[in-house]
Write an enzyme that holds these catalytic residues in place. Structure first.
Site, PDB file in Angstrom:
ATOM      1  N   ARG A  78       1.000  62.084  48.658  1.00  0.00           N
ATOM      2  CA  ARG A  78       1.157  63.693  48.661  1.00  0.00           C
ATOM      3  C   ARG A  78       1.656  64.379  49.934  1.00  0.00           C
ATOM      4  NH1 ARG A  78      -4.040  65.141  45.116  1.00  0.00           N
ATOM      5  NH2 ARG A  78      -4.728  63.182  46.763  1.00  0.00           N
ATOM      6  N   ARG A  96       6.828  61.538  42.090  1.00  0.00           N
ATOM      7  CA  ARG A  96       5.892  61.674  41.150  1.00  0.00           C
ATOM      8  C   ARG A  96       6.211  62.716  39.996  1.00  0.00           C
ATOM      9  NH1 ARG A  96      -0.643  63.437  41.786  1.00  0.00           N
ATOM     10  NH2 ARG A  96      -0.031  64.844  39.887  1.00  0.00           N
TER      11      ARG A  96
END
Ligand code: CP3
Length: 345
Positions: A30, A39
């Site tokens: 992330r 994602r």
């Protein structure tokens, strides 16, 4: 295929290198906006893990965008419990969750360690694709969770501060616990063998919850499983990362692995003294340092490099990079390592 950058493998073998190699635990994740975009396309974390094209894409991102000296295949340690028969969900912001857990013999009898390679074919396929796409730029790291850490998730069913369920099982039902640990170990060896056959150049075993055990319990229940794993790979460098287990460094140093991961609670000098001269150490900048200014990141990174010295060291953080770190700060860490000149004796 000859690697153009083999610094990681040479450092793992203890050979002299022009500079210290660097990669970052959770480098594909992330912290990169590009990861979040892939994602989002995948729909969920688990779809990303199970789709080789997308797993390959995010594995390459830190190589292309950050210039790290190794790729680590994008997956999760929890694919093993799932392949054994315990499915899980990854709840946004709350981490992994298992609907069923192992608490007694009946639960254990429902698991099956057969055909691991077939069930985890999506990971080996992602490794083959990534190897082709890397085309020798940097080595590719394969990985698995350590049996003790996997045991924690399979019994507790989620992350925990105390892991009282698995620790209680070691005390109340040691024979059952040992059977589950043995099953996980057998499955993990088969899984890592398949990763190596698919093209992983080095494998790392993550014992993220090592620090939940005492020295005595770690020696009895965790070390024998790690020993079995390491002995199954006489020809591949293996990294053992037992987080929070400074007390186990001496025991780990007796296993025939090449690299030992160090968290940020342990000083480089303490680690080197406990491990001795025969192994490469990996780590260990406090991940929170990357919240600091670039000057402070450079200062602490250089201090770490000096403390570990010019040989037998692979630079990394002391655990995974936090998702809210600015990518430029991560770059600052990597660039500082790659431009550092040791004062060679
Ligand atoms: O290091 C890498 O870049 C490779 C990818 C990798 C992931 N998980 C991707 C991931 C690796 C090596 C892991 C290992 C892993 N997974 C460990 C051992 C390492 C460690 O951190 O101690 C553990 C304990 C897990 C289990 C797990 N998976 C947890 C606790 C979480 C966090 C949940 C959360 O929301 O923070 C995950 C999810 C996970 N694994 C993410 C990534 C990129 C975040 C999921 C997302 O995209 O939201």
């Amino acid at each position: 295929m000859a690697l153009r950058n083999d610094l990681l493998l040479r450092a793992a073998r203890g050979e002299r290198t022009e500079r210290t190699p660097v990669w970052v635990m959770r480098q594909a994740g992330r912290v990169l906006p590009e990861y979040r975009a892939t994602r989002a396309r995948a729909g969920s974390f688990l779809n990303l893990v199970r789709t080789p094209e997308l797993a390959c894409e995010v594995t390459l991102q830190p190589v292309d965008l950050l210039g790290v000296d190794a790729a680590i295949i994008f997956s999760d340690i929890l694919v093993i419990p799932e392949a054994l028969g315990l499915p899980y969900t990854m709840d946004e912001g709350r981490g992994p969750h298992f609907e069923h857990t192992i608490r007694n013999e009946q639960d254990l009898l429902r698991l099956s360690a057969s055909e691991m390679e077939g069930k985890l074919e999506y990971v080996t396929e992602a490794i083959r694709m990534t190897r082709r796409a890397l085309d020798g730029r940097v080595p590719l790291i394969g990985f698995a969770g350590a049996p003790w850490t996997i045991f924690c998730y399979m019994t507790e069913g989620k992350g925990s501060k105390e892991f009282s369920v698995p620790r209680r099982m070691l005390m109340e039902q040691p024979a059952l616990a040992q059977r589950l640990l043995d099953m996980i170990t057998t499955a993990t060896i088969e899984y890592l063998r398949a990763q190596v056959r698919a093209g992983a150049d080095l494998v790392q075993v993550f014992d993220s919850w090592a620090g939940a055990l005492s020295s005595d319990m770690y020696s009895r229940f965790a070390i024998p499983a790690l020993d079995r794993i390491v002995r199954s790979f006489p020809d591949v460098p293996v990294t053992l990362f037992s987080k929070g287990a400074w007390f186990a460094l001496e025991a780990l140093s007796e296993l025939p692995c090449q690299v030992i991961g160090i968290d940020w609670h342990t000083t480089p000098a303490f680690a080197r003294k406990a491990v001795g001269e025969n192994k490469t150490l990996q780590g260990n900048l406090d991940p929170a340092v990357l919240y600091g200014s670039p000057e402070e990141i450079r200062r602490q990174t250089r201090e770490m490099l000096t403390a570990f010295g010019p040989r037998q060291h692979i630079a990394n953080l002391g655990h995974g990079v936090y998702p809210d770190i600015h990518p430029d700060h991560l770059r600052c860490f990597i660039d500082t390592v790659q431009s550092y000149q040791h004062h060679q004796p």
